[in-house]
Structure formats: C-alpha cells, structure tokens
Scaffold this motif. Structure first.
Motif, PDB file in Angstrom:
ATOM      1  N   ALA A  13       0.842  -1.200   0.000  1.00 19.11           N
ATOM      2  CA  ALA A  13       0.000   0.000   0.000  1.00 19.11           C
ATOM      3  C   ALA A  13       0.876   1.248   0.000  1.00 19.11           C
ATOM      4  N   GLY A  14       1.897   1.256   0.855  1.00 20.73           N
ATOM      5  CA  GLY A  14       2.820   2.401   0.918  1.00 20.73           C
ATOM      6  C   GLY A  14       3.568   2.589  -0.385  1.00 20.73           C
ATOM      7  N   ILE A  15       4.020   1.477  -0.949  1.00 23.87           N
ATOM      8  CA  ILE A  15       4.778   1.556  -2.199  1.00 23.87           C
ATOM      9  C   ILE A  15       3.876   2.072  -3.322  1.00 23.87           C
ATOM     10  N   GLY A  16       2.588   1.678  -3.282  1.00 24.28           N
ATOM     11  CA  GLY A  16       1.635   2.156  -4.295  1.00 24.28           C
ATOM     12  C   GLY A  16       1.460   3.666  -4.244  1.00 24.28           C
ATOM     13  N   VAL A  17       1.596   4.249  -3.074  1.00 22.93           N
ATOM     14  CA  VAL A  17       1.409   5.695  -2.912  1.00 22.93           C
ATOM     15  C   VAL A  17       2.720   6.453  -3.148  1.00 22.93           C
ATOM     16  N   GLU A  18       3.793   6.000  -2.501  1.00 24.95           N
ATOM     17  CA  GLU A  18       5.059   6.763  -2.523  1.00 24.95           C
ATOM     18  C   GLU A  18       6.070   6.216  -3.503  1.00 24.95           C
ATOM     19  N   GLY A  19       5.794   5.055  -4.105  1.00 25.74           N
ATOM     20  CA  GLY A  19       6.811   4.381  -4.893  1.00 25.74           C
ATOM     21  C   GLY A  19       7.809   3.722  -3.959  1.00 25.74           C
ATOM     22  N   LEU A  20       8.902   3.228  -4.531  1.00 24.09           N
ATOM     23  CA  LEU A  20       9.956   2.621  -3.712  1.00 24.09           C
ATOM     24  C   LEU A  20      10.867   3.723  -3.197  1.00 24.09           C
ATOM     25  N   HIS A  22      17.345  -0.549  -3.521  1.00 23.11           N
ATOM     26  CA  HIS A  22      18.118  -1.692  -4.026  1.00 23.11           C
ATOM     27  C   HIS A  22      17.254  -2.524  -4.967  1.00 23.11           C
ATOM     28  N   LEU A  23      17.781  -2.799  -6.138  1.00 26.18           N
ATOM     29  CA  LEU A  23      17.056  -3.584  -7.139  1.00 26.18           C
ATOM     30  C   LEU A  23      17.938  -4.741  -7.590  1.00 26.18           C
ATOM     31  N   SER A  24      17.295  -5.814  -8.030  1.00 26.80           N
ATOM     32  CA  SER A  24      18.023  -7.016  -8.440  1.00 26.80           C
ATOM     33  C   SER A  24      17.802  -7.273  -9.921  1.00 26.80           C
ATOM     34  N   SER A  40       8.172  -5.693 -10.411  1.00 22.46           N
ATOM     35  CA  SER A  40       8.989  -5.437 -11.599  1.00 22.46           C
ATOM     36  C   SER A  40       9.093  -3.928 -11.794  1.00 22.46           C
ATOM     37  N   VAL A  41      10.279  -3.481 -12.140  1.00 25.87           N
ATOM     38  CA  VAL A  41      10.525  -2.047 -12.342  1.00 25.87           C
ATOM     39  C   VAL A  41      10.949  -1.833 -13.790  1.00 25.87           C
ATOM     40  N   ASP A  42      10.274  -0.900 -14.451  1.00 27.18           N
ATOM     41  CA  ASP A  42      10.592  -0.574 -15.846  1.00 27.18           C
ATOM     42  C   ASP A  42      11.857   0.293 -15.859  1.00 27.18           C
ATOM     43  N   ALA A  43      12.990  -0.387 -15.698  1.00 26.81           N
ATOM     44  CA  ALA A  43      14.261   0.335 -15.573  1.00 26.81           C
ATOM     45  C   ALA A  43      14.619   1.035 -16.887  1.00 26.81           C
ATOM     46  N   ALA A  44      14.314   0.404 -18.015  1.00 27.92           N
ATOM     47  CA  ALA A  44      14.626   1.032 -19.308  1.00 27.92           C
ATOM     48  C   ALA A  44      13.856   2.343 -19.445  1.00 27.92           C
ATOM     49  N   HIS A  73      15.075   6.607  -6.163  1.00 28.74           N
ATOM     50  CA  HIS A  73      13.739   6.150  -5.779  1.00 28.74           C
ATOM     51  C   HIS A  73      13.021   5.721  -7.045  1.00 28.74           C
ATOM     52  N   VAL A  74      11.934   4.993  -6.883  1.00 27.26           N
ATOM     53  CA  VAL A  74      11.177   4.518  -8.051  1.00 27.26           C
ATOM     54  C   VAL A  74       9.726   4.965  -7.884  1.00 27.26           C
ATOM     55  N   PRO A  75       9.286   5.974  -8.631  1.00 24.12           N
ATOM     56  CA  PRO A  75       7.895   6.427  -8.510  1.00 24.12           C
ATOM     57  C   PRO A  75       6.908   5.335  -8.975  1.00 24.12           C
ATOM     58  N   PRO A  76       5.677   5.369  -8.438  1.00 24.00           N
ATOM     59  CA  PRO A  76       4.710   4.300  -8.701  1.00 24.00           C
ATOM     60  C   PRO A  76       4.493   3.945 -10.182  1.00 24.00           C
ATOM     61  N   PRO A  77       4.472   4.915 -11.105  1.00 20.84           N
ATOM     62  CA  PRO A  77       4.138   4.519 -12.483  1.00 20.84           C
ATOM     63  C   PRO A  77       5.123   3.521 -13.097  1.00 20.84           C
ATOM     64  N   TRP A  78       6.322   3.414 -12.542  1.00 18.09           N
ATOM     65  CA  TRP A  78       7.318   2.516 -13.133  1.00 18.09           C
ATOM     66  C   TRP A  78       7.280   1.109 -12.528  1.00 18.09           C
ATOM     67  N   ILE A  79       6.347   0.912 -11.586  1.00 23.70           N
ATOM     68  CA  ILE A  79       6.326  -0.351 -10.841  1.00 23.70           C
ATOM     69  C   ILE A  79       5.143  -1.208 -11.263  1.00 23.70           C
ATOM     70  N   THR A  80       5.368  -2.482 -11.508  1.00 26.74           N
ATOM     71  CA  THR A  80       4.278  -3.434 -11.746  1.00 26.74           C
ATOM     72  C   THR A  80       4.299  -4.475 -10.641  1.00 26.74           C
ATOM     73  N   SER A  81       3.137  -4.652  -9.965  1.00 26.50           N
ATOM     74  CA  SER A  81       3.080  -5.737  -8.977  1.00 26.50           C
ATOM     75  C   SER A  81       2.478  -6.973  -9.636  1.00 26.50           C
ATOM     76  N   PRO A  82       2.728  -8.143  -9.031  1.00 26.03           N
ATOM     77  CA  PRO A  82       2.247  -9.385  -9.644  1.00 26.03           C
ATOM     78  C   PRO A  82       0.726  -9.431  -9.695  1.00 26.03           C
TER      79      PRO A  82
END
Ligand code: HQG
Length: 178
Positions: A106-113, A122-124, A144-148, A169-178
């Motif tokens: 929920a927090g990540i959805g609002v603030e991103g990573l 940290h990303l893998s 998943s983070v759209d790093a490109a 940091h990674v803002p929410p639009p670049w993040i996909t949850s499963p």
C-alpha cells in the motif's frame, strides 16, 4: 559460511554501512577505511579479527558485501550514512526486480519505492535474488521495475560491484506488482 564468518560479516556491515563510530573509526567520503586501522580498532573493542579471516570473508561470501582495494576496505552497498561510492552511472537491464512483502505494497503504491534507511533503493537483476531479499521479511512479493523507461526519462542507475542495482527512488508509475 561458517558461524564465525557470518558474525564477522554482520559486524563489518554494521560498522562500514551504519556506525563506524561504534569502533572509533571514520570513513572517508568514498566509504573507505584502511584495513590496518579497522583491524586495530576492532581489536581495541574486543573483537580481534585476523587478516586471514578478513581475507576469507572478502573473497568467499555468497554475496560480495565488501570491497578491498589498495589496503582499504568498504561496504559495497547498503549504507545509511552519507557516502559517495563514486559508481559510474550505468545502463540497467530493461527490467529490474524488487523483493518486498505484501504489508508494504500500500505504501509503495502511494510513494513508490523509497530508500528508507539507506542511501538508495536496491534492485536485483533477477527474480530469484529479489525473492531472497523479500524473504528476509516474510512471504516475498516480487515487483517489476521498468528500468529502461526510467533510464530513458533521466533516472540514474548504478551497479555496485556485487551486482546490486541502485537508484534514488522509483515512482509508482514505473512499478508493476504481480
Ligand atoms: C520497503 C540486503 C513501504 C522495501 C538485501 C523494503 C538487499 C517501502 C524496505 C539490501 C516503501 C526497506 C536492501 C514504501 C520501500 N512504503 N515500504 N514507500 N519503499 N519500502 O532493508 O531492498 O544482506 O532498506 O520494499 O540483500 O529490503 O544487507 O531494503 O522491504 O540487497 O547485504 O522498505 O539489503 O543486503 O528495506 O534490502 P531495506 P531491501 P545485505
């Protein structure tokens, strides 16, 4: 890793990432301290470490947490104190992964990573590593983070010597949850 090496890895991670003052040493702005100075300080604080044990730790851990160069040592990543690792910005793989747990979504959805207590998020590069990172806290959830896409938009990425990818940091639009 033997118990002795695990204990030393934890101690050095604490000192070199978070609290060098705990054993009375100072890091330079790149995060480095002389190996001799560190070993002397550890001995003075009742934690004697032989150069041989240190060598085994640096050479042989599953995850390369420490870097030794020119008689100096530093943590490869994971700092909470301000250091400039002077990593060159690098082009990330198209997708990077972040292992976390459901209660943080929920927090990540609002603030991103956010980097939270550390200097970077940290990303893998692979899902298996991300799963291990997430599993430290419970049933792992792999984002998943759209790093490109981020990189094209001007976000800087850095690759630590141990393969961990870092970004501010990674803002929410670049993040996909499963
Ligand atoms: C979460 C280990 C809510 C994030 C590993 C993570 C790694 C948020 C936690 C390295 C959030 C921070 C780093 C938000 C982020 N709302 N929760 N907006 N943004 N989080 O430990 O990535 O063994 O600082 O998902 O292998 O777990 O120490 O980061 O769960 O490489 O060498 O906040 O630590 O390496 O936790 O782990 P951490 P991390 P070492």
């Amino acid at each position: 890793m033997t118990d002795q090496l695990t204990a030393l890895s934890k101690l050095l991670a604490y000192v070199l990432r978070h609290r060098p003052g705990a054993v009375g040493v100072a890091l330079d702005d790149g995060g480095w301290v002389d190996v001799d100075v560190l070993l002397t300080a550890l001995a003075r604080h009742g934690r004697p470490v032989t150069p041989d044990l240190l060598d085994r730790l640096v050479a042989g851990t599953d995850k390369q947490r420490f870097e030794v160069r020119g008689g100096r040592i530093r943590a490869a990543q994971g700092h909470s104190i301000a250091v400039d690792l002077r990593l060159a910005p690098a082009t990330p793989p198209p997708v990077l992964y972040h292992g976390t747990v459901a209660r943080f979504l929920a927090g990540i959805g609002v603030e991103g990573l956010q980097p939270r207590g550390r200097t970077h998020v940290h990303l893998s590069a692979d899902q298996r590593t991300a799963a291990t990172v997430g599993a430290r806290r419970g049933e792992p959830v792999i984002l998943s983070v759209d790093a490109a896409g981020m990189h094209r938009s001007g976000f800087a990425f850095y690759r630590a010597v141990n393969g961990v990818w870092l970004t501010s940091h990674v803002p929410p639009p670049w993040i996909t949850s499963p």
